[in-house]
Design a protein around this motif. Sequence first.
Motif, PDB file in Angstrom:
ATOM      1  N   GLY A 409       0.785  -1.226   0.000  1.00  0.00           N
ATOM      2  CA  GLY A 409       0.000   0.000   0.000  1.00  0.00           C
ATOM      3  C   GLY A 409       0.817   1.276   0.000  1.00  0.00           C
ATOM      4  N   SER A 410       2.143   1.166  -0.088  1.00  0.00           N
ATOM      5  CA  SER A 410       2.976   2.373  -0.099  1.00  0.00           C
ATOM      6  C   SER A 410       3.680   2.590  -1.428  1.00  0.00           C
ATOM      7  CB  SER A 410       4.045   2.287   1.007  1.00  0.00           C
ATOM      8  OG  SER A 410       5.035   1.322   0.690  1.00  0.00           O
ATOM      9  N   GLU A 411       3.622   1.614  -2.325  1.00  0.00           N
ATOM     10  CA  GLU A 411       4.467   1.609  -3.521  1.00  0.00           C
ATOM     11  C   GLU A 411       3.992   2.617  -4.573  1.00  0.00           C
ATOM     12  OE1 GLU A 411       1.330  -1.598  -3.996  1.00  0.00           O
ATOM     13  OE2 GLU A 411       2.665  -0.892  -2.409  1.00  0.00           O
ATOM     14  N   ASP A 412       4.969   3.196  -5.276  1.00  0.00           N
ATOM     15  CA  ASP A 412       4.678   4.054  -6.424  1.00  0.00           C
ATOM     16  C   ASP A 412       5.127   3.395  -7.725  1.00  0.00           C
ATOM     17  OD1 ASP A 412       7.423   4.275  -6.250  1.00  0.00           O
ATOM     18  OD2 ASP A 412       7.430   6.400  -5.738  1.00  0.00           O
ATOM     19  N   THR A 413       5.718   2.206  -7.608  1.00  0.00           N
ATOM     20  CA  THR A 413       6.219   1.441  -8.744  1.00  0.00           C
ATOM     21  C   THR A 413       5.864  -0.019  -8.515  1.00  0.00           C
ATOM     22  OG1 THR A 413       8.076   2.966  -8.957  1.00  0.00           O
ATOM     23  CG2 THR A 413       8.289   0.852 -10.094  1.00  0.00           C
ATOM     24  N   ASP A 414       5.586  -0.755  -9.581  1.00  0.00           N
ATOM     25  CA  ASP A 414       5.218  -2.165  -9.438  1.00  0.00           C
ATOM     26  C   ASP A 414       6.320  -2.939  -8.734  1.00  0.00           C
ATOM     27  OD1 ASP A 414       2.875  -1.691 -10.739  1.00  0.00           O
ATOM     28  OD2 ASP A 414       3.471  -2.597 -12.635  1.00  0.00           O
ATOM     29  N   CYS A 415       5.908  -3.834  -7.837  1.00  0.00           N
ATOM     30  CA  CYS A 415       6.828  -4.661  -7.070  1.00  0.00           C
ATOM     31  C   CYS A 415       6.435  -6.132  -7.227  1.00  0.00           C
ATOM     32  CB  CYS A 415       6.801  -4.278  -5.583  1.00  0.00           C
ATOM     33  SG  CYS A 415       7.370  -2.581  -5.243  1.00  0.00           S
ATOM     34  N   TYR A 416       7.448  -6.992  -7.361  1.00  0.00           N
ATOM     35  CA  TYR A 416       7.197  -8.413  -7.564  1.00  0.00           C
ATOM     36  C   TYR A 416       8.115  -9.248  -6.675  1.00  0.00           C
ATOM     37  CZ  TYR A 416       4.813  -6.750 -11.724  1.00  0.00           C
ATOM     38  OH  TYR A 416       3.966  -6.085 -12.583  1.00  0.00           O
ATOM     39  N   ALA A 417       7.600 -10.380  -6.233  1.00  0.00           N
ATOM     40  CA  ALA A 417       8.415 -11.379  -5.557  1.00  0.00           C
ATOM     41  C   ALA A 417       8.776 -12.454  -6.573  1.00  0.00           C
ATOM     42  CB  ALA A 417       7.661 -11.986  -4.381  1.00  0.00           C
ATOM     43  N   VAL A 418      10.084 -12.763  -6.693  1.00  0.00           N
ATOM     44  CA  VAL A 418      10.574 -13.741  -7.654  1.00  0.00           C
ATOM     45  C   VAL A 418      11.178 -14.911  -6.889  1.00  0.00           C
ATOM     46  CG1 VAL A 418      12.015 -14.138  -9.674  1.00  0.00           C
ATOM     47  CG2 VAL A 418      11.168 -11.836  -9.194  1.00  0.00           C
ATOM     48  N   LEU A 419      10.648 -16.102  -7.111  1.00  0.00           N
ATOM     49  CA  LEU A 419      11.104 -17.297  -6.407  1.00  0.00           C
ATOM     50  C   LEU A 419      12.184 -17.991  -7.241  1.00  0.00           C
ATOM     51  CD1 LEU A 419      10.780 -19.215  -4.002  1.00  0.00           C
ATOM     52  CD2 LEU A 419       8.988 -20.393  -5.287  1.00  0.00           C
ATOM     53  N   VAL A 420      13.443 -17.926  -6.794  1.00  0.00           N
ATOM     54  CA  VAL A 420      14.548 -18.512  -7.560  1.00  0.00           C
ATOM     55  C   VAL A 420      15.037 -19.822  -6.949  1.00  0.00           C
ATOM     56  CG1 VAL A 420      15.274 -16.281  -8.465  1.00  0.00           C
ATOM     57  CG2 VAL A 420      16.288 -17.123  -6.335  1.00  0.00           C
ATOM     58  N   ASP A 421      14.801 -20.022  -5.647  1.00  0.00           N
ATOM     59  CA  ASP A 421      15.175 -21.274  -4.981  1.00  0.00           C
ATOM     60  C   ASP A 421      14.028 -21.687  -4.067  1.00  0.00           C
ATOM     61  OD1 ASP A 421      17.912 -21.601  -5.928  1.00  0.00           O
ATOM     62  OD2 ASP A 421      18.413 -19.867  -4.667  1.00  0.00           O
ATOM     63  N   ARG A 422      13.457 -22.847  -4.326  1.00  0.00           N
ATOM     64  CA  ARG A 422      12.351 -23.321  -3.488  1.00  0.00           C
ATOM     65  C   ARG A 422      12.901 -24.054  -2.269  1.00  0.00           C
ATOM     66  NH1 ARG A 422       7.545 -25.309  -7.579  1.00  0.00           N
ATOM     67  NH2 ARG A 422       8.025 -23.861  -9.289  1.00  0.00           N
ATOM     68  N   SER A 423      12.256 -23.796  -1.134  1.00  0.00           N
ATOM     69  CA  SER A 423      12.653 -24.476   0.089  1.00  0.00           C
ATOM     70  C   SER A 423      11.450 -24.571   1.011  1.00  0.00           C
ATOM     71  CB  SER A 423      13.796 -23.729   0.780  1.00  0.00           C
ATOM     72  OG  SER A 423      13.317 -22.556   1.417  1.00  0.00           O
ATOM     73  N   ALA A 424      11.600 -25.365   2.071  1.00  0.00           N
ATOM     74  CA  ALA A 424      10.529 -25.460   3.057  1.00  0.00           C
ATOM     75  C   ALA A 424      10.298 -24.133   3.757  1.00  0.00           C
ATOM     76  CB  ALA A 424      10.880 -26.544   4.084  1.00  0.00           C
ATOM     77  N   LEU A 425      11.310 -23.266   3.784  1.00  0.00           N
ATOM     78  CA  LEU A 425      11.201 -21.985   4.472  1.00  0.00           C
ATOM     79  C   LEU A 425      10.405 -20.957   3.669  1.00  0.00           C
ATOM     80  CD1 LEU A 425      14.826 -21.615   5.911  1.00  0.00           C
ATOM     81  CD2 LEU A 425      12.758 -22.366   7.112  1.00  0.00           C
ATOM     82  N   ASN A 426      10.337 -21.125   2.343  1.00  0.00           N
ATOM     83  CA  ASN A 426       9.651 -20.104   1.530  1.00  0.00           C
ATOM     84  C   ASN A 426       8.450 -20.643   0.768  1.00  0.00           C
ATOM     85  OD1 ASN A 426      10.619 -21.303  -0.936  1.00  0.00           O
ATOM     86  ND2 ASN A 426      12.547 -20.174  -0.724  1.00  0.00           N
ATOM     87  N   ARG A 427       8.011 -21.868   1.100  1.00  0.00           N
ATOM     88  CA  ARG A 427       6.929 -22.470   0.320  1.00  0.00           C
ATOM     89  C   ARG A 427       5.605 -21.737   0.466  1.00  0.00           C
ATOM     90  NH1 ARG A 427       6.506 -28.127   3.744  1.00  0.00           N
ATOM     91  NH2 ARG A 427       5.793 -27.211   5.732  1.00  0.00           N
ATOM     92  N   ASP A 428       5.445 -20.917   1.515  1.00  0.00           N
ATOM     93  CA  ASP A 428       4.193 -20.165   1.666  1.00  0.00           C
ATOM     94  C   ASP A 428       3.968 -19.176   0.524  1.00  0.00           C
ATOM     95  OD1 ASP A 428       3.418 -21.486   3.909  1.00  0.00           O
ATOM     96  OD2 ASP A 428       3.591 -19.798   5.292  1.00  0.00           O
ATOM     97  N   LEU A 429       5.036 -18.770  -0.150  1.00  0.00           N
ATOM     98  CA  LEU A 429       4.856 -17.864  -1.288  1.00  0.00           C
ATOM     99  C   LEU A 429       4.042 -18.540  -2.379  1.00  0.00           C
ATOM    100  CD1 LEU A 429       5.367 -15.238  -2.805  1.00  0.00           C
ATOM    101  CD2 LEU A 429       7.590 -16.150  -3.523  1.00  0.00           C
ATOM    102  N   LEU A 430       4.314 -19.799  -2.637  1.00  0.00           N
ATOM    103  CA  LEU A 430       3.545 -20.540  -3.645  1.00  0.00           C
ATOM    104  C   LEU A 430       2.158 -20.908  -3.133  1.00  0.00           C
ATOM    105  CD1 LEU A 430       6.263 -22.995  -5.045  1.00  0.00           C
ATOM    106  CD2 LEU A 430       5.211 -21.079  -6.254  1.00  0.00           C
ATOM    107  N   GLY A 431       2.079 -21.250  -1.845  1.00  0.00           N
ATOM    108  CA  GLY A 431       0.817 -21.755  -1.315  1.00  0.00           C
ATOM    109  C   GLY A 431      -0.192 -20.700  -0.955  1.00  0.00           C
ATOM    110  N   ALA A 432       0.241 -19.452  -0.790  1.00  0.00           N
ATOM    111  CA  ALA A 432      -0.688 -18.391  -0.373  1.00  0.00           C
ATOM    112  C   ALA A 432      -1.710 -18.104  -1.457  1.00  0.00           C
ATOM    113  CB  ALA A 432       0.087 -17.125  -0.033  1.00  0.00           C
TER     114      ALA A 432
END
Length: 468
Positions: A409-432
């Motif tokens: 809600g603060s951005e003035d430019t498009d922002c993206y999350a890029v998943l380059v290495d999958r792990s158990a620690l970051n799997r919520d990005l895919l599952g959300a």
Amino acid sequence: MPVNKDELRSNAKYLRGVRPIDPEEICDYLSTPRHPAVVRRALREEAASLGLVEREDGTFVPVETGPARVERESVTALPDEHARVLEDRLVETYGPDWHRGESGDALREAIRRLKADYYYENAVTYDATAALGYAIYHLPDYYAVGRYVAADLAADGLLPRDARVLDLGAGVGGPFLGLADALPDDGLLDYHAVEPSPAADLLTDYFDAADPNVRGTLHPETVESLDRGALTDEGDFDLVTAFSLLSELDDPVAVVESYLDVLADDGTLVLVAPADRNTSIGLRDVERDLEARGVTVYAPTVRLWDGERPTDRGWSFVEKPDVEAPGFQRRLAEASERPAEFLNETVKYSYSFLRTDGRRNHDVSLPSSRYAKLGDADRHVSNRVDLVAAKLSGDLSEGGNPLFKISDGSEDTDCYAVLVDRSALNRDLLGADYGDLLSFESVLCLWNDDEGAYNFVVDDEVVVDRLG
């Protein structure tokens, strides 16, 4: 002769607090005798204002109060009973071979013209042929959208079991059917449709075929000319909706704002647009302009920083599983030289839920001592930061590293999350799910010069957690 409504309502109000209302019993209390079937029909007409639902045994009982429970499930097809209503209208209008010859050519040309008008942002007009062409092409996916929107509202307790809805620009009825089917069998829907075009002919067919606990009322005026004062005689609306309407209005902000007066204090304004760039960004522009006039953005976009508002282009959309092309759509397509042009199985849309009571889905205010703002991304390029943001897209990568639009809600430019290495620690990005809130720990901020956007790189060092 009709039933005396005052007598009917008086007896129904008394009996509803004592026992189930039986039309045959009501007959005994009327000053002028009426057949039970006539009384049952009159009770159906008054059921919404009396808060009554009809049971399978033909009696009427008070509708339960509180939010509706709607199952979250994929919508795979337009139900056969809804498809038959459109097919009957096509046969009645053009004959059994409606998809061939001159009528088939006219319907296909109407679809081509409507698609081109939407793409080039031309004024859209509907005659009877265009309305039926629109229904053939869009009824299945708009039905699915109506079901999904209803499920999202219900998940947050925003869809009452006894729902009073005002739909601006109701069209041929896709969202109406989706909403009506989403409500539980013992729910009650009092649906008011504002639709001046020939699309209303099919919409009223669907009103006639609806469940007894669904009452549809047509207002055949434009949204600009409708007398809103008369709408609230039976109370304000729990939902005011506008599906695929905003891009057709000269001043969508003024029109939508004018209907806030008929929205209940705890009601929700629902705006939905196709996912294409122009209409989706246009919806976000309306959302932001209404916010500037005091309306609160409930979901799916977020405002996680006090005093901050997004000013990026705002293009985000939901993508759901394909919906099967029904028989009527396939018949029209297969009678042409380019069938794919007339098949529409994708379900993509943008939406906004707005409130006037200040309530938000994610009502948080982040501390700057702990998290980075997306609006300050230029200060963090090449550094690792912690941030909290909502996931506002499916995978946009088209086969590369999974890519998701994110926003705080603060951005003035498009922002993206890029998943380059999958792990158990970051799997919520895919599952959300779309709109879910995520925390990112130690995510790398980079500038993408080709896209003019910030990429937040999620590698095996990053922890991503879905927040409640």
